[in-house]
Design a protein around this motif. Structure first.
Motif, PDB file in Angstrom:
ATOM      1  N   LEU A   1       0.841  -1.198   0.000  1.00  0.00           N
ATOM      2  CA  LEU A   1       0.000   0.000   0.000  1.00  0.00           C
ATOM      3  C   LEU A   1       0.876   1.248   0.000  1.00  0.00           C
ATOM      4  N   HIS A   2       0.413   2.275  -0.692  1.00  0.00           N
ATOM      5  CA  HIS A   2       1.127   3.549  -0.744  1.00  0.00           C
ATOM      6  C   HIS A   2       0.547   4.455   0.343  1.00  0.00           C
ATOM      7  N   VAL A   3       1.253   4.616   1.425  1.00  0.00           N
ATOM      8  CA  VAL A   3       0.759   5.383   2.575  1.00  0.00           C
ATOM      9  C   VAL A   3       1.273   6.810   2.472  1.00  0.00           C
ATOM     10  N   LEU A   4       0.350   7.737   2.293  1.00  0.00           N
ATOM     11  CA  LEU A   4       0.730   9.140   2.123  1.00  0.00           C
ATOM     12  C   LEU A   4       0.658   9.927   3.424  1.00  0.00           C
ATOM     13  N   VAL A   5      -0.014   9.377   4.429  1.00  0.00           N
ATOM     14  CA  VAL A   5      -0.105  10.036   5.736  1.00  0.00           C
ATOM     15  C   VAL A   5       0.580   9.142   6.755  1.00  0.00           C
ATOM     16  N   GLN A   6       1.665   9.602   7.311  1.00  0.00           N
ATOM     17  CA  GLN A   6       2.458   8.796   8.227  1.00  0.00           C
ATOM     18  C   GLN A   6       1.996   8.993   9.676  1.00  0.00           C
ATOM     19  N   GLY A   7       2.393   8.048  10.512  1.00  0.00           N
ATOM     20  CA  GLY A   7       2.169   8.195  11.949  1.00  0.00           C
ATOM     21  C   GLY A   7       0.829   7.709  12.449  1.00  0.00           C
ATOM     22  N   LYS A   8       0.038   7.042  11.612  1.00  0.00           N
ATOM     23  CA  LYS A   8      -1.265   6.542  12.037  1.00  0.00           C
ATOM     24  C   LYS A   8      -1.087   5.151  12.645  1.00  0.00           C
ATOM     25  N   THR A   9      -1.154   5.060  13.954  1.00  0.00           N
ATOM     26  CA  THR A   9      -0.979   3.770  14.621  1.00  0.00           C
ATOM     27  C   THR A   9      -2.177   3.386  15.477  1.00  0.00           C
ATOM     28  N   ASP A  10      -3.170   4.282  15.618  1.00  0.00           N
ATOM     29  CA  ASP A  10      -4.356   3.963  16.398  1.00  0.00           C
ATOM     30  C   ASP A  10      -5.259   3.026  15.594  1.00  0.00           C
ATOM     31  N   PRO A  11      -6.252   2.379  16.228  1.00  0.00           N
ATOM     32  CA  PRO A  11      -7.128   1.457  15.509  1.00  0.00           C
ATOM     33  C   PRO A  11      -7.841   2.128  14.336  1.00  0.00           C
ATOM     34  N   SER A  12      -8.168   1.319  13.344  1.00  0.00           N
ATOM     35  CA  SER A  12      -8.665   1.825  12.067  1.00  0.00           C
ATOM     36  C   SER A  12     -10.181   1.932  11.985  1.00  0.00           C
ATOM     37  N   PHE A  13     -10.908   1.112  12.740  1.00  0.00           N
ATOM     38  CA  PHE A  13     -12.374   1.021  12.630  1.00  0.00           C
ATOM     39  C   PHE A  13     -13.019   1.648  13.850  1.00  0.00           C
ATOM     40  N   ALA A  14     -13.950   2.582  13.651  1.00  0.00           N
ATOM     41  CA  ALA A  14     -14.390   3.183  12.392  1.00  0.00           C
ATOM     42  C   ALA A  14     -13.611   4.482  12.147  1.00  0.00           C
ATOM     43  N   SER A  15     -13.680   4.977  10.933  1.00  0.00           N
ATOM     44  CA  SER A  15     -12.935   6.167  10.558  1.00  0.00           C
ATOM     45  C   SER A  15     -13.493   7.414  11.233  1.00  0.00           C
ATOM     46  N   ASP A  16     -12.662   8.064  12.053  1.00  0.00           N
ATOM     47  CA  ASP A  16     -13.076   9.320  12.692  1.00  0.00           C
ATOM     48  C   ASP A  16     -13.369  10.399  11.658  1.00  0.00           C
ATOM     49  N   HIS A  17     -12.535  10.480  10.635  1.00  0.00           N
ATOM     50  CA  HIS A  17     -12.748  11.504   9.615  1.00  0.00           C
ATOM     51  C   HIS A  17     -14.085  11.301   8.904  1.00  0.00           C
ATOM     52  N   ALA A  18     -14.405  10.042   8.595  1.00  0.00           N
ATOM     53  CA  ALA A  18     -15.657   9.763   7.906  1.00  0.00           C
ATOM     54  C   ALA A  18     -16.851  10.092   8.785  1.00  0.00           C
ATOM     55  N   LEU A  19     -16.802   9.709  10.045  1.00  0.00           N
ATOM     56  CA  LEU A  19     -17.980   9.918  10.897  1.00  0.00           C
ATOM     57  C   LEU A  19     -18.181  11.390  11.248  1.00  0.00           C
TER      58      LEU A  19
END
Length: 211
Positions: free
Chosen positions: A105-123
């Motif tokens: 995967l091409h990760v453009l935003v670094q430093g994301k280590t918290d759980p993925s579900f559910a997306s805070d940005h989406a909600l």
């Protein structure tokens, strides 16, 4: 899809396939990386804020301006409530970020280590968008499109699965809808009180009655 499947997310399910398809666009759109990273992280919140202010400016002239302004006050509160509701859900599911479980995967935003579900940005963006939509359909439709774009951007930059985004949309919309039937009405007396005071222009475009 069970919580166990969400947490494990093997390479042979539709969730990761869709993510790879969207994230794979980064290989051919390097010119868009900076813009998508910024808009997916921060920019769409600014867009939604502008749309919310535009809706507020419009509804001040409506006969139902008290209820409409109360509804717009509820929109950011709904985003906050959705965030609080997501915190225990995120810890319970404890789904790793996709790039921690899948190579390539091409990760453009670094430093994301918290759980993925559910997306805070989406909600949060969807809660804001639905809150605006309930007050002004035209501007609200643009706000919903902005929220959907945020979800797409989260896949593009490689930090969420599609189901993270869809769950975020569902939770944000649910909180905004349900809360509008209760909290929105509770806010109306506060808005009426503001209308009677020196901050009246925040609620209505009508001049103060003479006398």
């Amino acid at each position: 899809m069970s919580l166990q499947v969400l947490a494990e997310s093997t390479d042979d399910n539709l969730d990761i396939e869709v993510l790879r398809d969207v994230n794979g666009l980064t290989e051919h759109t390097s010119w868009a990386h900076g813009g998508m990273e910024f808009m997916g992280e921060y920019g769409m919140f600014a867009v939604l804020a502008v749309l919310g202010l535009l809706a507020w400016w419009r509804v001040r002239s409506r006969p139902d301006h008290v209820a409409a302004v109360a509804g717009l006050v509820w929109a950011p509160l709904a985003a906050l409530v959705a965030e609080l509701a997501n915190a225990p859900l995120r810890d319970w599911v404890d789904r790793p970020r996709p790039f921690l479980s899948h190579d390539g995967l091409h990760v453009l935003v670094q430093g994301k280590t918290d759980p993925s579900f559910a997306s805070d940005h989406a909600l949060t963006t969807m809660a804001l968008a639905v809150g605006i939509l309930l007050v002004d359909r035209r501007i609200g439709a643009l706000a919903v499109l902005a929220a959907v774009f945020t979800g797409f951007a989260r896949l593009y930059v490689g930090v969420h699965y599609p189901t993270d985004v869809l769950a975020g949309f569902a939770l944000g919309a649910l909180v905004a809808l349900v809360g509008s039937m209760f909290v929105g009405r509770l806010l109306e007396p506060v808005v009426r009180m503001v209308e009677r005071g020196p901050l009246r222009p925040l609620v209505t475009a009508e001049p103060r009655p003479a006398g």
